[in-house]
Design a protein around this motif. Structure first.
Motif, short mmCIF file in Angstrom:
data_model
loop_
_atom_site.label_atom_id
_atom_site.label_comp_id
_atom_site.label_asym_id
_atom_site.label_seq_id
_atom_site.Cartn_x
_atom_site.Cartn_y
_atom_site.Cartn_z
N LEU A 98 48.22 -23.67 112.88
CA LEU A 98 47.93 -22.70 113.95
C LEU A 98 48.17 -23.33 115.32
N GLN A 99 47.70 -24.56 115.49
CA GLN A 99 47.86 -25.23 116.79
C GLN A 99 49.32 -25.55 117.10
N ALA A 100 50.14 -25.64 116.10
CA ALA A 100 51.57 -25.87 116.33
C ALA A 100 52.25 -24.62 116.89
N VAL A 101 51.62 -23.47 116.71
CA VAL A 101 52.22 -22.20 117.13
C VAL A 101 51.48 -21.57 118.31
N PHE A 102 50.16 -21.69 118.33
CA PHE A 102 49.33 -20.96 119.29
C PHE A 102 48.52 -21.90 120.17
N ALA A 103 48.35 -21.50 121.42
CA ALA A 103 47.41 -22.19 122.31
C ALA A 103 45.99 -21.94 121.80
N ASP A 104 45.07 -22.81 122.19
CA ASP A 104 43.69 -22.65 121.74
C ASP A 104 43.13 -21.28 122.09
N GLU A 105 43.46 -20.76 123.28
CA GLU A 105 42.96 -19.46 123.70
C GLU A 105 43.49 -18.34 122.80
N ALA A 106 44.71 -18.46 122.34
CA ALA A 106 45.28 -17.47 121.42
C ALA A 106 44.59 -17.55 120.06
#
Length: 190
Positions: free
Chosen positions: A141-149
């Motif tokens: 998930l972190q490879a694709v999305f910012a923490d806020e996303a």
């Protein structure tokens, strides 16, 4: 099918009418989900305030949101909300008929899905099965999305699981011609 708790009907109280007037025009006449909750206007107001899926400043694309929510509602067996999502968002989100079927019948690795969809489907499945996110999935998930996303994805999944609890628990019938039919096992085989 009749809901277990009867919805309110017109004429609405001024308080309920004011709340319902703020809904998008495409949601009128108001859906049963809203008119049942309108029996207690404060609950309806609080429920609607929690709707994070329609933020103009969302960090997610419409497709990302809908891949997640189609799977969340399908995992919950919520024919009411799943069918509404398909009706209102399938085309705009670019979901194919095979992907709509796979949201109910297939796994996260179903060949109907695009590679970018897999992490969202895995997230929906993990949250449904374990109410948690394993370390490997978290890294993906972190490879694709910012923490806020990622926070937004978690809020969306939780909110629509709540929608599923309400719709399933109340046995809400489909909204006329607005709910896409649930795929059966024969469709999956074709």
């Amino acid at each position: 099918m009749t809901p277990r708790i009867a919805p309110v009907s017109e004429p609405f109280t001024p308080e309920v009418a004011a709340i319902l007037a703020r809904l998008p025009a495409a949601w009128t006449p108001p859906f049963r989900l809203f008119t049942v909750l309108a029996r207690e206007p404060d609950l309806l107001q609080r429920f609607l305030r929690g709707a994070v899926g329609y933020r103009p400043d969302s960090r997610l694309s419409l497709r990302q949101r809908e891949v997640l929510l189609h799977r969340v509602t399908a995992n919950c067996g919520c024919r009411y909300e799943w069918g509404m999502r398909v009706h209102f968002f399938q085309q705009a989100a670019g979901l194919t008929a095979a992907q709509v079927r796979a949201s109910v019948q297939g796994g996260a690795d179903d060949p109907a899905w695009e590679p970018a969809d897999h992490v969202l489907l895995r997230l929906a499945d993990a949250l449904h099965d374990d109410c948690d996110i394993g370390d490997d999935l978290w890294r993906d998930l972190q490879a694709v999305f910012a923490d806020e996303a990622i926070l937004e994805l978690l809020l969306l999944a939780g909110y629509y699981r709540t929608v599923a609890y309400i719709a399933n628990g109340l046995r809400l019938p489909p909204e006329g011609g607005l709910c896409h039919p649930w795929p059966d096992a024969r469709e999956a085989a074709t």
